[in-house]
Structure formats: structure tokens, C-alpha cells
Design a protein around this motif. Sequence first.
Motif, mmCIF file in Angstrom:
data_model
loop_
_atom_site.group_PDB
_atom_site.id
_atom_site.type_symbol
_atom_site.label_atom_id
_atom_site.label_comp_id
_atom_site.label_asym_id
_atom_site.label_seq_id
_atom_site.Cartn_x
_atom_site.Cartn_y
_atom_site.Cartn_z
ATOM 1 N N HIS A 181 0.659 -1.305 -0.065
ATOM 2 C CA HIS A 181 0.175 0.037 0.017
ATOM 3 C C HIS A 181 0.801 1.293 -0.108
ATOM 4 C CE1 HIS A 181 -3.561 2.254 1.987
ATOM 5 N NE2 HIS A 181 -3.231 2.672 0.964
ATOM 6 N N ALA A 182 1.950 1.158 0.744
ATOM 7 C CA ALA A 182 2.825 2.396 0.942
ATOM 8 C C ALA A 182 3.376 2.797 -0.245
ATOM 9 C CB ALA A 182 3.878 2.152 2.186
ATOM 10 N N LYS A 183 4.197 1.557 -0.829
ATOM 11 C CA LYS A 183 4.743 1.732 -2.086
ATOM 12 C C LYS A 183 3.799 2.238 -3.206
ATOM 13 C CE LYS A 183 8.016 0.865 -5.630
ATOM 14 N NZ LYS A 183 9.449 1.721 -5.311
ATOM 15 N N SER A 184 2.374 1.877 -3.348
ATOM 16 C CA SER A 184 1.813 2.401 -4.300
ATOM 17 C C SER A 184 1.246 3.882 -3.988
ATOM 18 C CB SER A 184 0.353 1.543 -4.386
ATOM 19 O OG SER A 184 -0.483 1.786 -3.411
ATOM 20 N N VAL A 185 1.342 4.301 -2.865
ATOM 21 C CA VAL A 185 0.809 5.732 -2.358
ATOM 22 C C VAL A 185 2.100 6.530 -2.952
ATOM 23 C CG1 VAL A 185 0.853 7.266 -0.475
ATOM 24 C CG2 VAL A 185 -0.678 5.079 -0.661
ATOM 25 N N ILE A 186 3.320 5.923 -2.732
ATOM 26 C CA ILE A 186 4.161 6.934 -3.131
ATOM 27 C C ILE A 186 4.551 6.782 -4.690
ATOM 28 C CG2 ILE A 186 7.194 6.669 -3.325
ATOM 29 C CD1 ILE A 186 7.027 4.967 -0.641
ATOM 30 N N GLU A 187 4.129 5.823 -5.294
ATOM 31 C CA GLU A 187 4.260 5.995 -6.761
ATOM 32 C C GLU A 187 3.378 6.725 -7.221
ATOM 33 O OE1 GLU A 187 4.262 1.594 -8.086
ATOM 34 O OE2 GLU A 187 6.503 1.702 -8.018
ATOM 35 N N ALA A 188 2.127 6.833 -6.887
ATOM 36 C CA ALA A 188 1.004 7.580 -7.208
ATOM 37 C C ALA A 188 1.496 9.043 -6.971
ATOM 38 C CB ALA A 188 -0.339 7.389 -6.496
ATOM 39 N N GLY A 189 2.596 9.332 -6.373
ATOM 40 C CA GLY A 189 3.225 10.636 -6.209
ATOM 41 C C GLY A 189 2.188 11.245 -4.808
ATOM 42 N N GLU A 190 1.616 10.557 -4.088
ATOM 43 C CA GLU A 190 0.600 11.260 -3.064
ATOM 44 C C GLU A 190 1.481 11.954 -1.993
ATOM 45 O OE1 GLU A 190 -2.631 9.447 -0.921
ATOM 46 O OE2 GLU A 190 -2.785 8.070 -2.516
ATOM 47 N N ILE A 191 2.616 11.532 -1.694
ATOM 48 C CA ILE A 191 3.681 12.193 -0.686
ATOM 49 C C ILE A 191 4.900 12.912 -1.231
ATOM 50 C CG2 ILE A 191 3.047 10.626 0.981
ATOM 51 C CD1 ILE A 191 5.909 9.443 1.061
ATOM 52 N N GLY A 192 4.631 13.195 -2.816
ATOM 53 C CA GLY A 192 5.892 13.985 -3.393
ATOM 54 C C GLY A 192 7.208 12.889 -3.562
ATOM 55 N N ASP A 193 8.320 13.721 -3.762
ATOM 56 C CA ASP A 193 9.407 13.239 -3.910
ATOM 57 C C ASP A 193 9.941 12.640 -2.386
ATOM 58 O OD1 ASP A 193 9.679 13.796 -6.314
ATOM 59 O OD2 ASP A 193 10.717 15.774 -5.614
#
Lengths: 340, 340, 340, 340
Positions: free
Chosen positions: A136-148
Amino acid sequence: MIDGKIGVCVVGAGRAGMIHAVNFLKNVPGAALAAVADPVEETARASARELGIETYYLSHKQALENSDIDAYVVVSPTKFHVDIVKEIAAEKKHILCEKPMAMNVDECEEMIQAAEENHIKLQIGFMRRFDESFCHAKSVIEAGEIGDVVMVRSNTRGPSIPRPWMYDIKKSNGPLAEVNSHDIDTMRWFTGSEFKSLYAIGGNYRCPDAKAEFPDFYDNVVMTASFESGAQGMLDGAQGVGYAYDAKVEILGTKGCIYLGNLKGDNTLICHSDTRTGTYPLVESWRGLFKDAYRREDQAFIECILNDTEPKVTGLDGKMAVKVVNAGNISIMEKRIVEL
Amino acid sequence: MIDGKIGVCVVGAGRAGMIHAVNFLKNVPGAALAAVADPVEETARASARELGIETYYLSHKQALENSDIDAYVVVSPTKFHVDIVKEIAAEKKHILCEKPMAMNVDECEEMIQAAEENHIKLQIGFMRRFDESFCHAKSVIEAGEIGDVVMVRSNTRGPSIPRPWMYDIKKSNGPLAEVNSHDIDTMRWFTGSEFKSLYAIGGNYRCPDAKAEFPDFYDNVVMTASFESGAQGMLDGAQGVGYAYDAKVEILGTKGCIYLGNLKGDNTLICHSDTRTGTYPLVESWRGLFKDAYRREDQAFIECILNDTEPKVTGLDGKMAVKVVNAGNISIMEKRIVEL
Amino acid sequence: MIDGKIGVCVVGAGRAGMIHAVNFLKNVPGAALAAVADPVEETARASARELGIETYYLSHKQALENSDIDAYVVVSPTKFHVDIVKEIAAEKKHILCEKPMAMNVDECEEMIQAAEENHIKLQIGFMRRFDESFCHAKSVIEAGEIGDVVMVRSNTRGPSIPRPWMYDIKKSNGPLAEVNSHDIDTMRWFTGSEFKSLYAIGGNYRCPDAKAEFPDFYDNVVMTASFESGAQGMLDGAQGVGYAYDAKVEILGTKGCIYLGNLKGDNTLICHSDTRTGTYPLVESWRGLFKDAYRREDQAFIECILNDTEPKVTGLDGKMAVKVVNAGNISIMEKRIVEL
Amino acid sequence: MIDGKIGVCVVGAGRAGMIHAVNFLKNVPGAALAAVADPVEETARASARELGIETYYLSHKQALENSDIDAYVVVSPTKFHVDIVKEIAAEKKHILCEKPMAMNVDECEEMIQAAEENHIKLQIGFMRRFDESFCHAKSVIEAGEIGDVVMVRSNTRGPSIPRPWMYDIKKSNGPLAEVNSHDIDTMRWFTGSEFKSLYAIGGNYRCPDAKAEFPDFYDNVVMTASFESGAQGMLDGAQGVGYAYDAKVEILGTKGCIYLGNLKGDNTLICHSDTRTGTYPLVESWRGLFKDAYRREDQAFIECILNDTEPKVTGLDGKMAVKVVNAGNISIMEKRIVEL
């Protein structure tokens, strides 16, 4: 193949080995557990009986004579990985190799080369990549939700006191290998980048009996790192903390932050009138916490064989983690920053 | 007025009274604490000294002779509220009256009438309406984020054993009045509707010494209710639970649900290696949990005087809660559903 | 003295200054707020008006002429601390000096010497030492509940983007000074020991406009440290993270672990039917999170004056934190391990 | 028997049926999945294929001709339970019957009698009694840690909109049967006592299409109850809440309180800088939440057959829950308190 299914042999019948064996027995469509192998005959026989299967071997070499077996899960002590993997690869059988992949980078490269030359799948056992929360975290990162990604902070602290065979860091690679390989892989995965430099500090706080003979032994470690991407990393690891299997990650990005981890052993909170406190049980072991992740890992291994796709965790991932473990141990022993 | 500020006298110098007194002394712009009044002279004198003020009275009647005092906070035992409020209103002074407003609906109506005839502000002490979390929830409901309110479930359980004066329900109105007035008001506020019918069950579980003389006494109560809007309500209350001041609300709507409440006394979690448990302290008292709410309540009281606006919590709110308390006590004693 | 109370003047009327001023106005028995001082006349006048006091000054020097003032709270920019403190001490007035104590160790030593020579109290503003959770943790450690301290991990991440005056690390000492002074002090306090060596990495991730002119500026930092006691330390800090004021500590001992920290801004959890997620507000600022700690800090300052006792946080504590900040900045800039 | 194992047939191949089938296929030592039965041939065939087994039947009657089958799991619609169970019992095969046990008490008694006369095991499917948290709570109660049980508050709210076959309460027994049977059993289990009287209120808030034809239909229910032991009970239930599968219990005792329940769908907390909120996923379904409980339930069923012991959840437990469901529905429809 066994009845059209991938025949699997688990090499090494310890705790982690049995998790894989039970999965291939029951929980992995397209796979059938063919055998277990363990050099201690009593262990091999008992584990086969426990699993309700008939076949056991005293080594992977014996198993390789059984043509029903298409794939091996290597859960032996790390120092044997390189030879076992090369010998299995030479027979063109697929391999899921537990972490740490090997003792050093050279061994990892030999293993990767053997897999490539023999056109077999080589997957490394970083099961957290298959955990629901981590995915879940990886997909949130890849979706750009937390930026860089700015910083990844990851810790694993195990409840059990280290066993004496771990005391010689040269032979065991220490807690960085046994406990924190997962954190290292997680940091690479979430930053999408490689370690560039690191600095680590180790100390022995809970194993007084090791101090005289093994002054280099550490049961607690902290590490900072720079990544190629420019991101920062922090890691801490421990053995013998007792209170819980404490594994957490924070991923700080330019637009937010992700927290991963669970300390609660079950969902019972008991409130006491005499002390006015609330108490809950803590996670006792990685076996419970990552049970579903092991299952998905084993399923993914079979799927990459059946579909002829790249494993989700490759030999390169295994090698890079070993590289960081070794650099970390050098940093601890030589008390210096290490460039990778 | 005192130096251009609203002069305030607190009538009743118990624990809740002192919370108000300290607020008006320090935390309420536009107000000045003029005096405290308490029929027990030693209490009155000691509280004045503790507050660092010079003036104390033995009754509100004495205080009414002081023309500097513009507003009264009535924190006396509930049974005295009606007379005190009427006498203060007759002198055209403003009133913040603690909950429960009075012993019965008739008394409440006399108080409301006295306030109206004398054109004074009468605010009732449901301080949860000023709590940050409760206000947040109310604004979420009003914004339509959880759709229509289907059900409100509210509980308050107090740690302290009831004092003997509460044993006679006819005189004290019991825990429904003393503890659950807040839940009743919360349910009205969040449903935006009135109780239509209710059914309650009471029992005495922790006060064996009360059983012989006061068979009607209950220290634990559960209640279900229907609201005019069609919404459903659930309430539970207790005295003497020991473990915490446990106050929670759930508001179920057609598009979501809001959870309110906090059990943690502070943010220290202690993990123990010997028991593999995590322990945290629980909320000890309403005084700590709602400290900021009391402050905002007192500020709002002064603002409604200064701006000549309607109090946020009116005599009607006080009366409707008393009506429900009385209906609940009838339901418990007569073991029947009560229509309101 | 003012009416038998310690007269207090707050020097520097910014956000933190006003927190102290309000405390001394209302919340500190034995103290009276005498004045505020700020070099910007409009700021000084406005803050006095907001506080409802008549006296304001444009400098501590003006204030020193007022013999009613017994104690000063120094909340000016760090670079002015040394001169202000020395000048106040020379007049034998007591001082609560905000963190960071000064720009470097030499300045700190001058300040300590000035305080000693003039027999005044010098307390440093590490208010976390007065926070309920932090005090609870300290008492748990001292009671031996978690055994010996093995590792302290502390982070502070602030929501606000750094202001341009922070860009020049030589002048501002950077986030290590402005944000992480607290973590440094916390680590010293909980280990009961001094930093022995450290290694830190900084990077600028959120302030692109600073990069050209101030290549050394960092808005994110990670640090590992060794303590004299043998304990290990980890710290991370950030400015401009946006999502919350995120301050947490973990104290790992040989018999357990303590978790400190609170992310929840209030206790409202909103569950959404459309997304099947639960959402809560996050802590917005240190002002709300540590409000009670500031109050207790100010009370303790007055008590140590009245009782002639040692301040709970001394000039030595301030100096050691500055030493670590400077060492951390050297480590970042010179990319090397620094011994203290 | 199949290879020395208890042969099991699952009757009813819906979602719950498949959970049991997968368990008996893989997760229950001493058991072998022999067949599935479903009146819809396509469903029966597809489920057998999905399970990787060859045998499927269109009814339990067909299955009863297969002498390899020793035990049946009855997961058919509730109204068929009585006939199916009696017919299977007549053939002296063991039965795990899903909740609700039947439509009314008479049916339950016929089923219990049939089991007794034929000396077979009859276990009822209250799987929460096998959940780790629930078992932990029960053992804490039995150890006396929270003193005497004063009150049990239990709620289950399901995310899915009711299907039209549930609209006729006379035929479906409504959400009390379909959703809250578990809460009813939990309350009996934790109080160690029987319902003595109850009062329930129902309403239809989310199914406007049902209102005209089925005015008695409710999708939300609240209930209070008295127990024989003197304890109090509260229950709320809902269908179609959307936000989560929300199942929680609080057990208030004279010495403390136990909280059970988990809203978090996984352990990923995402903090957003733009909104300063933290968000986590919610539990989506009972299938995930109670997966391990179903497995342990199925294992316990086989063990009570192999060891010839009493099932942990008996026909009496099933009957008493049905009795409460029916009393609750009467209470809702006749708007009165019901004595049991």
C-alpha cells in the motif's frame, strides 16, 4: 511437475523453512510440495511427518535426482547459499533464496550469473515487499501522494537473544544481516535508489557472555545513509529486546509522510481500575506479523515461473542488500563513513 | 463592572466552581472575578485565598448587594438552582448555571421565565459543546460529510464511587443527572432533534452499602431512545468504574461515522520485556479532559453578555436534558418505555 | 517585586515570547508580568496592549532601569543572547533564556560565568523537560523499569517552511539549532550522558530558492551519535514538512521500550463511506502540543528563584546542546564524523 | 473417512461456504474436503473447480449417499437449516451449522433433539468464540481480572446494503439475525448468563426502495437488555454503513474494562501536507477480520469429532441466540419490552 503443478522442495527445515513448506503444501495454487531437505536426518524426517508428506532428503543434491521437483526454496544458513544455489541452477531448477542472499557481493554475483546462464528464476526472500501495508505504501509513493521521497527511517528489533553462532560477525555478518536486511531492502525499495554512503555504530548491550571472546559483536546498531537520489536514510536494529517484534517504517516525502508498523499483538485492550492503565499485548514474532506476506511471496514465486516473468525481488536486490550489510559492518568495526 | 470588565461571582466553591473561578480570574478577556460565595464559611474563605481575591460571601444574596457584580456562575447543588437563579434574575444579573439545570421541568420553566422577564442571559453548563473535538464533529455533521444522522451512541463512565447524598434518587436524580446529562445534551445536539421515547435499565453493582436503604439506587445505566427526527440513540453511564473517566461518542450517519473520545491519560506508552505488553495511563478526570472546554464556555458566556447575543447553550437545552433525566429515572423505576 | 511577586519582563515579543508573557500574566503563582521589550516599537506596543499591560520597552537596557523587574525571559534571536544575558546578569537579575542558548560554546561559557559571578539563576528553555509525557518517561527510566538505556531515537519535524534568515547556516546554525535543540537535550536527559561522537547528513529538499546562494543550507537532517555511557542515539529533523508538528521519541532499554509522541490534533476520527478510510486531524504546532509544558517551565523558573534552588535546566544543559549543534553542522559540511 | 481423515462436505457454496471449504481443503489437520453441495448446478460445479476437487452435489441428500463423508457444514439459507440438519443427523453424520441456527426456537429444539437422538456432534457457527482477541478477553474475564461483569456493549455494522430477500423480516428475521447474532452470542458468552428481558428499536435509513412494500424492514437497530445474572447489555446493528465492517465490544466489570475491536484495514497511515490530516484504510469485511477465527472454528469442529468431546458452541447456544433475535423483532414491531 506433480499432477501438472510445480513441484517444490524446501532446503532447510527450520522455522522459516517450515513457513514456506506449509505454504507450498496448502496455500499456493499451481504448486505442490514435493519434499523437504535437511542435513540433520531427525529434523528432515520430523518435518516431513509434520507436513504429512513422505519424501525427505538429507541434502539438495539428493533432491536434485528427483525429476518431479522443479523449484527449490533455499533456507539454509547463509554461508551455504552460494554453493547450493549454483548447484541447483546448474540443474536448471528455479530458486527462491532466503535473505541474506549470501555472505558477500562476490558470492551474490556468482549466484546471479549461474541463474542467468541457466535461464532459471532466482527470487530473493524479502517478504515485506509482499506485505499488504508495505505494498500500500509503495503504491501511495508511486502515485505521487507524498511527493518526492526525502527520508526513509526503518527499524527492526527482534525479541530473541542472539544465538552463539551469531557472535562471530565475520561468520554471521551480525544483526545487520540477520535482522536488518529487511530494512535495507525496504529503504532501497521506497527510495527507488541505491545507498551511496553510510555510517553505522554497533554495541553489545544484552549479551555479556560474548564480550570477551567476540569484542566486535553487536546486538544493537544505528545507521545513517545517503542515497544516490539524494534521499536520506536511517536504520536501527536490535536483537534480544524482549518486548516485541518491533518493525516500523516512516517515509517522509515533500508532500506528506507514511507510517508503517504495528505493535499490537491482538486487539484486546484491558483497562485496570487499580492502576488506571490500559494494557495490550505486543507482536511476538515476525512469523505472525508477516504470515500473509510469506504466502504472497511464495505465490508470486510460482507465478513468475508459470508466466515466465521477472521475479518481484531479484538477485540484484539480494546483492545490493548484502553490499550494504558488509559496508555497515566495516563502518562499525573501522569507525568510519563508508562509500559504496 | 470592574475596570470596564464584567464582574463575576461564582456561587458554590467546589471542584467545578473553582474551575470557573480560575477561568474568570485569568482566562476570560472582558471578565474579572469579583467574588466567590459558599454557605460554608471556611470553604468560602479558603477558596478566596487560593484565588488571591479578597471578597467572599456566604450566599448569592449577600453578593447581590455588591453592584460591581454583573454575572453569576451557579455551581450549587442542583436542588438549590431554581431559587438561586430566580433571585439573581430578579436583580437583572446574568447567569451561567451548571448542569443539571434543575430537579424537574417545572423548575426549569420557572428559571427560563425569570430570565426572559428580566432580560438576562441564562446559559447552561454543557461544556462539551465547547470542546474542540465535539465542535469539530458538529461542523462535520453540519457540512453533510456523514449524511443524515442515523444513530448517536454516547457513554460517560466516571472513576469515582458515588457519594452517599446521591443514593436517594428522588433527591439526586441519580447518575443520569450527575453523569449522563452531558450525553443527553450531546445526543440532542448531534441529532439536532428531541427525544421522543426512551427505555432505561439501572442497577447497583459497586455500592453494596446503599442496597438496603436505597433499593432504587443505580450506579450503572443503559438507555435506548427514539428521536423526533427518526434517529436512534444509545447511552450508557456509570459511577465508580475506577479505570478512567471514559467518555466517548459515535455518530453514525448515512455516509460515514464519527468517533469521539480519548482514553489516553498522556502519550507515554511503556513496553515491557517481561510481559510483552504495552501500557499507557488512562484519563483520570473530566477536569483534565475538558479543561479547555470550560475555558471556552466561560469565554462564550462573557461574549454573549458583551455582544447581547443568545447563549450557545440555552435554558431550553437545560430543560430538555432534565426532562430526559426524569423520564429515564421513571423508566428505570417503573420498568417501562416512557414517551416524552 | 510587584505586590510581593517576582516582576518579570519578556525580551522579544514574537510567538514564543507571547507564550511566556501570557503565562507570567496569568498562570504563574508568585510572578507578575511587569513589561515586554522588543526593538520594533510597534511590536512592543501591540503586544503590551494585547496583554493588557501598560509598560513596554524597546530594549532590555531600558527595562533594567525599572527596579520592579526581578527576572527576564530572553526570547530574542539567538545571536543576541550572549550580550543580553551578560548585561542582565550584571544587574543581578534572574534569567530564563530560550533555546538555543547561544551561537557557540564560548558564548555559552561567558553566559554561565556571568550568572555564577552575579549569583543569579540562569535557566534554559528546554520546555519538553516539563511536559507531562516526557516527565513520565524520565521517571519510568529512573525507576529502572526499562533497564539500562541502550538507544534514544528522537525526531522533530516542523510544518513551516524556513524563513530566509535561516538560510545562512553560519548565522542561524540551521534546523539542528532551531528545531532539533530539543531532541539533543532530550537525548542527553534520557541517556543521562553526554554526546561522545556524531555523524550527520543534511540536505535541502523543500527550499529551492535557497540553493544558489546558500548551498550549505539544509532543511532535513539525520544524525547518529555515541554517548559517553555507551548508549546510541538517532535524530532526525525537518522544516517545512507541512503535514504536522511531528515530535516523537523512543527510548530503548535492556528491559523494555518507551514511546513518546502524539500525532493527533484532536480526538475526532471521521470514517468515510465513499473511500472506506478513517481520517483524523494532525498536530498543527508546538504551541498547542507543549502549552502546558511552557506553563510548568515558567512556574519552575519562579520557584527556583523563590526557593533559591538550582534550575531544572541549567546553563550547562544549554551549552552542551549548542556544542552538539555546532558539531552536527561541522559534520554535515565537512562530511565527517566529529568527536566531541 | 478419506485416507484416515474426516471427510467433509460443505452444503451451500456462497461466500461463507467457500471459507469453510478452503479451510477443510487445506487448514484443518485430520480433515479432508470431500465435496461441496449447492442447488444451483453452475455454482456447485464452479466452486468444486475453484477448490480443485472433483465431487459436487446438488443437495445434501445426494451427498448423504457418499459414505466417505463423515461431517457436514451447513451454510444454506437459514430457513432450510432445520430440515437439512435433521436429515443429516438421521444418517448419523456430524454437523457444523452456520448462524443463525434456524428461524425460531421450535426448529432449534428439533435440531438439538435430532442430534442427541443420533449421537452426533452439532456445532453452531459463532466463529468469534474462536477469534484470538475474543478468546483473550474471555480468559481475562474468567481470571477475574475485571471483576464481575456489569455490562457488555457490542455492535456490528456491515458495509453492504441488504439484499432484497432480507426485506421481509418474517422470512429473513432481519439484521438482528443476519448481522447481530454474533453480538447476541458474544453477550451471552461474556456475561456467562442468559437474556432476561430486552427492548429494541429498528428503523430503515438506507433502503428507501423497501419502505412501501416492507414497512417493518429495518437496517439499523439498537437494543438494551437485562441478563439473568443482573448484568446489563447494549447492542447496535446496521447494514449498509459503507465505511467499514465495524465490530466492537466493551466489557465493563467491577474492576476494569475490556475493549475489543479493530477498525484499521491495514497498518498504513498516510499523513497529508495539504490537509494536515492522517488517513488509514478501514476493515472492509468480516472475511478478512475473522479469517483465522473461521480456521480455528473448523479445526475445533474436527477435534470434537475425533476426541468425542462437546463442541465449544452448542445447539443450546444457537437456540438461545435465535430466541433473542425473535424477541428483538417482536420488540421492534410491537414497540414493547419483551421478557424471555
